[in-house]
Motif scaffolding. Structure first.
Motif, PDB file in Angstrom:
ATOM      1  N   VAL A   1       2.361   1.796  -3.741  1.00 43.17           N
ATOM      2  CA  VAL A   1       1.677   1.809  -4.332  1.00 43.17           C
ATOM      3  C   VAL A   1       0.816   3.645  -4.415  1.00 43.17           C
ATOM      4  O   VAL A   1       1.191   4.300  -5.552  1.00 43.17           O
ATOM      5  N   ALA A   2       0.994   3.892  -2.744  1.00 43.86           N
ATOM      6  CA  ALA A   2       0.409   5.172  -2.563  1.00 43.86           C
ATOM      7  C   ALA A   2       1.051   6.092  -3.249  1.00 43.86           C
ATOM      8  O   ALA A   2       1.065   7.216  -3.293  1.00 43.86           O
TER       9      ALA A   2
ATOM     10  N   GLY B   1       1.595   6.894  -6.675  1.00 39.56           N
ATOM     11  CA  GLY B   1       0.489   7.858  -6.932  1.00 39.56           C
ATOM     12  C   GLY B   1       0.977   9.282  -6.783  1.00 39.56           C
ATOM     13  O   GLY B   1       0.283  10.116  -7.451  1.00 39.56           O
TER      14      GLY B   1
ATOM     15  N   LEU C   1      -5.954   8.994  -3.368  1.00 34.12           N
ATOM     16  CA  LEU C   1      -4.449   8.387  -2.570  1.00 34.12           C
ATOM     17  C   LEU C   1      -4.332   8.289  -1.554  1.00 34.12           C
ATOM     18  O   LEU C   1      -4.215   6.712  -1.008  1.00 34.12           O
TER      19      LEU C   1
ATOM     20  N   ALA D   1      -7.030   4.667  -0.890  1.00 35.63           N
ATOM     21  CA  ALA D   1      -5.368   3.341  -0.872  1.00 35.63           C
ATOM     22  C   ALA D   1      -5.539   2.499  -0.400  1.00 35.63           C
ATOM     23  O   ALA D   1      -4.735   1.159   0.168  1.00 35.63           O
TER      24      ALA D   1
ATOM     25  N   ALA E   1      -5.562  -1.026  -4.322  1.00 34.80           N
ATOM     26  CA  ALA E   1      -4.744  -0.059  -3.863  1.00 34.80           C
ATOM     27  C   ALA E   1      -4.525   0.667  -5.320  1.00 34.80           C
ATOM     28  O   ALA E   1      -4.681   2.313  -4.865  1.00 34.80           O
ATOM     29  N   ALA E   2      -3.818  -0.045  -6.129  1.00 36.57           N
ATOM     30  CA  ALA E   2      -3.961   1.307  -7.751  1.00 36.57           C
ATOM     31  C   ALA E   2      -4.747   1.562  -8.181  1.00 36.57           C
ATOM     32  O   ALA E   2      -5.043   2.627  -8.738  1.00 36.57           O
TER      33      ALA E   2
ATOM     34  N   ALA F   1      -6.705  -0.579   1.456  1.00 40.35           N
ATOM     35  CA  ALA F   1      -7.046  -1.755  -0.013  1.00 40.35           C
ATOM     36  C   ALA F   1      -6.704  -3.517   1.480  1.00 40.35           C
ATOM     37  O   ALA F   1      -6.852  -3.952   0.778  1.00 40.35           O
TER      38      ALA F   1
ATOM     39  N   MET G   1       0.962  -1.379   0.042  1.00 39.21           N
ATOM     40  CA  MET G   1      -0.002  -0.689   0.162  1.00 39.21           C
ATOM     41  C   MET G   1       0.922   1.002  -0.378  1.00 39.21           C
ATOM     42  O   MET G   1       0.254   2.209  -1.012  1.00 39.21           O
TER      43      MET G   1
ATOM     44  N   TRP H   1      -7.432   2.695  -6.563  1.00 40.85           N
ATOM     45  CA  TRP H   1      -7.754   4.514  -6.079  1.00 40.85           C
ATOM     46  C   TRP H   1      -6.759   5.154  -6.460  1.00 40.85           C
ATOM     47  O   TRP H   1      -7.123   6.332  -7.059  1.00 40.85           O
ATOM     48  N   VAL H   2      -5.255   4.985  -6.982  1.00 43.98           N
ATOM     49  CA  VAL H   2      -4.467   5.379  -7.086  1.00 43.98           C
ATOM     50  C   VAL H   2      -4.698   5.696  -8.817  1.00 43.98           C
ATOM     51  O   VAL H   2      -4.710   7.700  -9.458  1.00 43.98           O
TER      52      VAL H   2
END
Length: 289
Positions: free
Chosen positions: A144-145, A148, A220, A223, A255-256, A226, A141, A258-259
């Motif tokens: 990825v966040a 983002g 963001l 995310a 999570a991706a 997730a 998470m 949401w990004v």
């Protein structure tokens, strides 16, 4: 090699430092204490990277000059909580107090946005600290966040915040390589606190200094839910826990999503303020890629 190239400063340096420092700590301290304290590779990599990019100003003036001190404060608090063996509730409350101080320190805002930022931050901190430290979910998470946030910062006009956010993601990823696909360390509060407070501080800086829409930053932050989403779906589908490495990839994929939504808002919703674009508190160069 250009050691001041943005790809070196924001990607290669924190990634290699975090991976190497985590491995050295684990080897030096042994399988017990080493696995517990190896997560200090994250703050070590981040603080070296911040020193390389920003340096240390005393007293700090602008928001960006305050960021290294925010990261240092979070690193010291995380190490103290790890040494104290604080439970998760104590970790969450201590991190929430630090986050409140960071919000006040980073810049003047009306009290309503400040309270909103604090509440969102508390939710994000809780989502991070309440994950199992021996699994790679929380690292997925954060990575990825972080990526983002880097992309949103660049799209909103700040190359500096882009580089710092990407560096945070790279540092977490370097340490997470010791968790995935097989857990050899524990990503505890000593490594997580600086990462989550650092992410929140960079998100706050992006909101204050750039033309980003608040909705993009909120997506963001979403995310970080997730891990909970994956657990709820697993219970609804009556499925047991799968392989740890595979489930971490599923968490990263959720999570991706949401990004991707945040990037869509940042790209197509238009600027929040007319004439916004160049960040006044971002004294930086033109990227060389």
């Amino acid at each position: 090699m250009d050691f001041h190239h943005p790809l070196f400063q924001s990607l290669a340096l924190p990634l290699v430092l975090a991976f190497g420092a985590t491995g050295v700590l684990r080897a030096m301290l042994g399988p017990g204490a080493g696995a517990r304290w190896a997560a200090l590779g994250v703050p070590l990599a981040l603080l070296v990277g911040l020193s390389w990019v920003l340096g240390w100003r005393l007293p700090p003036g602008s928001l960006t000059e305050k960021l290294p001190w925010v990261f240092l404060s979070a690193a010291l608090l995380g190490a103290g909580l790890e040494a104290w063996r604080a439970d998760r509730k104590a970790q969450w409350l201590a991190a929430g107090l630090l986050w409140a101080l960071v919000i006040v320190a980073l810049g003047k805002q009306p009290w309503v946005p400040r309270v909103g930022s604090w509440l969102v931050g508390m939710a994000v901190i809780g989502a991070v600290l309440y994950e199992v430290p021996s699994r790679a979910h929380v690292a997925a998470m954060l990575v990825v966040a972080g990526i983002g946030l880097a992309l949103v910062s660049m799209m909103s006009g700040s190359a500096l915040l882009f580089e710092l956010s990407l560096g945070l993601a790279a540092a977490v990823a370097g340490t997470a390589l010791w968790l995935w696909p097989v857990a050899r360390i524990s990503l505890g509060v000593s490594g997580l606190l600086v990462a989550v407070i650092g992410w929140l501080a960079l998100a706050q800086g992006t909101a204050l200094l750039t033309s980003v829409r608040p909705g993009a930053v909120l997506l963001l932050a979403a995310a970080f839910g997730a891990g909970d989403i994956v657990r709820v779906l697993r219970r609804r589908l009556h499925r047991g826990e799968g392989r740890a490495w595979a489930e971490a990839l599923v968490v990263a994929a959720v999570a991706a999503v949401w990004v991707a939504a945040a990037l869509a808002i940042a790209q197509w919703a238009g600027p929040q303020r007319s004439g916004a674009g160049k960040v006044p508190d971002d004294p930086y160069y033109t990227p060389k890629w």
